[in-house]
Design a protein around this motif. Structure first.
Motif, PDB file in Angstrom:
ATOM      1  N   LEU A  71     -14.656  -7.809  -2.315  1.00  0.00           N
ATOM      2  CA  LEU A  71     -15.020  -6.786  -1.338  1.00  0.00           C
ATOM      3  C   LEU A  71     -16.349  -7.085  -0.656  1.00  0.00           C
ATOM      4  CD1 LEU A  71     -14.138  -3.570  -3.412  1.00  0.00           C
ATOM      5  CD2 LEU A  71     -12.842  -4.493  -1.473  1.00  0.00           C
ATOM      6  N   GLU A  86      -9.155   7.361   1.346  1.00  0.00           N
ATOM      7  CA  GLU A  86     -10.305   7.476   0.454  1.00  0.00           C
ATOM      8  C   GLU A  86     -10.055   8.436  -0.703  1.00  0.00           C
ATOM      9  OE1 GLU A  86     -13.960   8.241   2.420  1.00  0.00           O
ATOM     10  OE2 GLU A  86     -13.740   6.609   3.874  1.00  0.00           O
ATOM     11  N   ASP A 146     -18.371  -1.768   0.497  1.00  0.00           N
ATOM     12  CA  ASP A 146     -17.241  -1.332  -0.332  1.00  0.00           C
ATOM     13  C   ASP A 146     -17.561  -1.483  -1.815  1.00  0.00           C
ATOM     14  OD1 ASP A 146     -15.411  -0.492   1.648  1.00  0.00           O
ATOM     15  OD2 ASP A 146     -14.868  -2.568   2.085  1.00  0.00           O
ATOM     16  N   ARG A 169      -8.372   6.646  -3.595  1.00  0.00           N
ATOM     17  CA  ARG A 169      -9.018   5.471  -4.208  1.00  0.00           C
ATOM     18  C   ARG A 169      -9.436   5.669  -5.670  1.00  0.00           C
ATOM     19  NH1 ARG A 169     -12.630   3.295   0.976  1.00  0.00           N
ATOM     20  NH2 ARG A 169     -10.817   2.708   2.259  1.00  0.00           N
ATOM     21  N   SER A 184       0.832  -1.208   0.000  1.00  0.00           N
ATOM     22  CA  SER A 184       0.000   0.000   0.000  1.00  0.00           C
ATOM     23  C   SER A 184       0.860   1.249   0.000  1.00  0.00           C
ATOM     24  CB  SER A 184      -0.924  -0.002   1.224  1.00  0.00           C
ATOM     25  OG  SER A 184      -1.802  -1.103   1.198  1.00  0.00           O
ATOM     26  N   THR A 199     -19.563   1.482  -2.856  1.00  0.00           N
ATOM     27  CA  THR A 199     -18.714   2.673  -2.958  1.00  0.00           C
ATOM     28  C   THR A 199     -17.902   2.665  -4.252  1.00  0.00           C
ATOM     29  OG1 THR A 199     -18.517   2.793  -0.549  1.00  0.00           O
ATOM     30  CG2 THR A 199     -16.893   4.001  -1.838  1.00  0.00           C
ATOM     31  N   TYR A 209      -6.938  -1.709  -1.570  1.00  0.00           N
ATOM     32  CA  TYR A 209      -7.957  -0.677  -1.823  1.00  0.00           C
ATOM     33  C   TYR A 209      -8.580  -0.183  -0.512  1.00  0.00           C
ATOM     34  CZ  TYR A 209     -12.545   1.264  -2.788  1.00  0.00           C
ATOM     35  OH  TYR A 209     -13.658   2.076  -2.792  1.00  0.00           O
ATOM     36  N   THR A 210      -8.893  -1.108   0.390  1.00  0.00           N
ATOM     37  CA  THR A 210      -9.532  -0.707   1.653  1.00  0.00           C
ATOM     38  C   THR A 210      -8.571  -0.017   2.603  1.00  0.00           C
ATOM     39  OG1 THR A 210      -9.128  -2.911   2.606  1.00  0.00           O
ATOM     40  CG2 THR A 210     -11.239  -2.549   1.499  1.00  0.00           C
ATOM     41  N   GLU A 211      -7.250  -0.207   2.393  1.00  0.00           N
ATOM     42  CA  GLU A 211      -6.262   0.357   3.316  1.00  0.00           C
ATOM     43  C   GLU A 211      -5.770   1.742   2.893  1.00  0.00           C
ATOM     44  OE1 GLU A 211      -3.170  -2.535   3.682  1.00  0.00           O
ATOM     45  OE2 GLU A 211      -4.251  -3.738   5.177  1.00  0.00           O
ATOM     46  N   SER A 239      -7.858  -6.030  -3.316  1.00  0.00           N
ATOM     47  CA  SER A 239      -9.017  -5.558  -2.541  1.00  0.00           C
ATOM     48  C   SER A 239      -8.595  -5.073  -1.157  1.00  0.00           C
ATOM     49  CB  SER A 239     -10.059  -6.678  -2.416  1.00  0.00           C
ATOM     50  OG  SER A 239      -9.597  -7.717  -1.565  1.00  0.00           O
ATOM     51  N   VAL A 240      -7.647  -5.764  -0.531  1.00  0.00           N
ATOM     52  CA  VAL A 240      -7.158  -5.347   0.781  1.00  0.00           C
ATOM     53  C   VAL A 240      -6.443  -4.006   0.671  1.00  0.00           C
ATOM     54  CG1 VAL A 240      -5.544  -5.886   2.647  1.00  0.00           C
ATOM     55  CG2 VAL A 240      -6.986  -7.690   1.687  1.00  0.00           C
TER      56      VAL A 240
END
Length: 448
Positions: free
Chosen positions: A66, A44, A70, A47, A8, A73, A39-41, A36-37
């Protein structure tokens, strides 16, 4: 190997320094789950830029990893046109799962943007009852007519490999699209190119019906070690397949539901559930258990004279009630787990009841003798030790059998046995144990 946190940070650095080619190359090496992990970390604000680095296939595979919130979103960030493209590529069962909790207006809004053929398939799946094979199947599979040669079948695999959810098996149909056979990819490789599919296919096909419960489908895949199982309708027409990765999701979902029921916590409570909703789903169980628990107080009041004469009896009350509830909950867990993986028939039930009765007797005897010795050494009264020990033996046997018999009865009545939750078994056993304890004590009152 770099962790997702390290990846990340590296991706954020590449985005900030506009190393887009290097970033795309890096993303090509990552698995959909890892993307996917990541993206969530990431923040925002970053993204949208991150999503723009993914191609349609990567976006589709990532979105399917996801959670629903999510996914919603991501679709909002992608916009209607890109969302429609991705939804057309998604596995139908994953898309149904996403749409399930949306309002009718939102469902229709999403479906109206899709290609008419894809949206029609999704609408058909959504008409099947929840938690059935029809609801979780997808149409990403390869079928072939029985007159195909091996070379023609291999060529069809090449054409449809990218959109197929599984190419481990090819399903053979007749002119009416009814399932008549199955060929594994291995069999095709070993056969001669000119051989007919009808000559090498297996005609004894293990399949699921569209109305079959998803737990039964999971049992089929578990029993036969399949990577996928075909799904047919009531006319034996092939309608879709269910793959092993879908079954893993179902097993986890069913396990979560059983754990929630066993704890009396209710269904559909997770980290995102609001306090009001979570409390409203737990309260019915707790109110019921509260009312049942009042019976314990009634029993104690009826034996007030016995308790007044022998105060030492009160010392052992929590232990008697607690041990009975513990053994009942242990047996309940064993039975519920066994019902998931075993077919219930008369010989199996008899063996289980005999086994649990013997377990209850062994546990009761060991614990009963131990507490008898403790009570005697403490009070110097052999009859007090006898009362406490005998009570514990009887209540442990009853608690063990209650934890076994109640879920079996519910299963026979077509009720989910996990409803016989731990708190319910514990509360019922509390009532029984106190009644037995004070009943035996009253019988020996003149010796205490």
């Amino acid at each position: 190997m770099k962790t997702n946190v390290q990846l990340s940070l590296e991706i954020l650095e590449m985005l900030s320094s506009k190393q887009f080619d290097a970033l795309r190359e890096l993303l090509q090496e990552l698995q959909p789950y890892d993307i996917s992990v990541i993206y969530t970390e990431i923040p925002e604000l970053i993204r949208p830029s991150f999503l723009s680095m993914l191609d349609a296939v990567q976006l589709t595979e990532m979105i399917q990893e996801l959670g629903k919130s999510d996914q919603y979103t991501v679709f909002r960030l992608l916009g209607p046109e890109k969302t429609a493209e991705i939804m057309d590529k998604m596995d139908n069962d994953d898309l149904v799962h996403f749409l399930d909790e949306l309002s009718e207006e939102e469902k229709n809004r999403f479906l109206s943007t899709m290609h008419i053929d894809e949206s029609s398939i999704v609408r058909v799946l959504m008409d099947y009852p929840a938690e059935t094979a029809g609801r979780i199947m997808n149409n990403r599979y390869v079928w072939i007519p029985q007159h195909y040669s091996v070379s023609e079948a291999v060529e069809k695999i090449r054409v449809f490999a990218e959109i197929s959810g599984s190419i481990s098996y090819l399903y053979v149909i007749d002119g009416d699209k009814k399932l008549i056979g199955v060929v594994s990819y291995r069999d095709l490789i070993l056969a001669n190119p000119g051989d007919k599919v009808s000559e090498i296919m297996f005609t004894r096909v293990i399949y699921a019906n569209v109305s079959m419960d998803q737990e039964e489908v999971a049992q089929i895949i578990r029993n036969y070690d399949f990577l996928a199982v075909p799904v047919v309708d009531h006319n034996h027409v092939l309608r879709g397949i269910i793959t092993v990765d879908d079954i893993i999701d179902i097993v986890i979902q069913e396990a979560d539901e059983d754990i929630q029921k066993l704890s009396g916590g209710g269904k559909d409570i997770d980290f995102d559930t609001t306090p009001i909703v979570a409390a409203s789903r737990r309260l019915p169980w707790l109110v019921l258990l509260l009312l049942i628990g009042l019976v314990s107080g009634t029993i104690i009041s009826r034996f007030e004279e016995t308790l007044d004469r022998i105060v030492a009896l009160a010392f052992f009350m929590p232990m008697i009630a607690g041990m009975t509830g513990n053994t009942g909950t242990q047996s309940l867990a064993v039975v519920v787990r066994g019902l998931i993986s075993r077919n219930l028939d008369a010989p199996t039930v008899i063996r289980l009841l005999r086994r649990e009765l013997l377990v209850g007797l062994i546990i009761g005897a060991v614990c009963g003798l131990l507490v008898t010795l403790i009570a005697y050494l403490w009070q110097g009264n052999v009859y007090l030790g006898l009362v406490v020990g005998l009570s514990l033996i009887v209540t442990l046997v009853i608690g063990t059998m209650a934890g076994t018999v109640i879920p079996l009865i519910l299963y026979r009545l077509k009720v989910d046995p996990a409803i016989a939750s731990g708190p319910l078994i514990t509360t019922l056993n509390d009532v029984l144990s106190l009644f037995i304890y004070f009943g035996i004590a009253t019988m020996f009152i003149s010796y205490l």
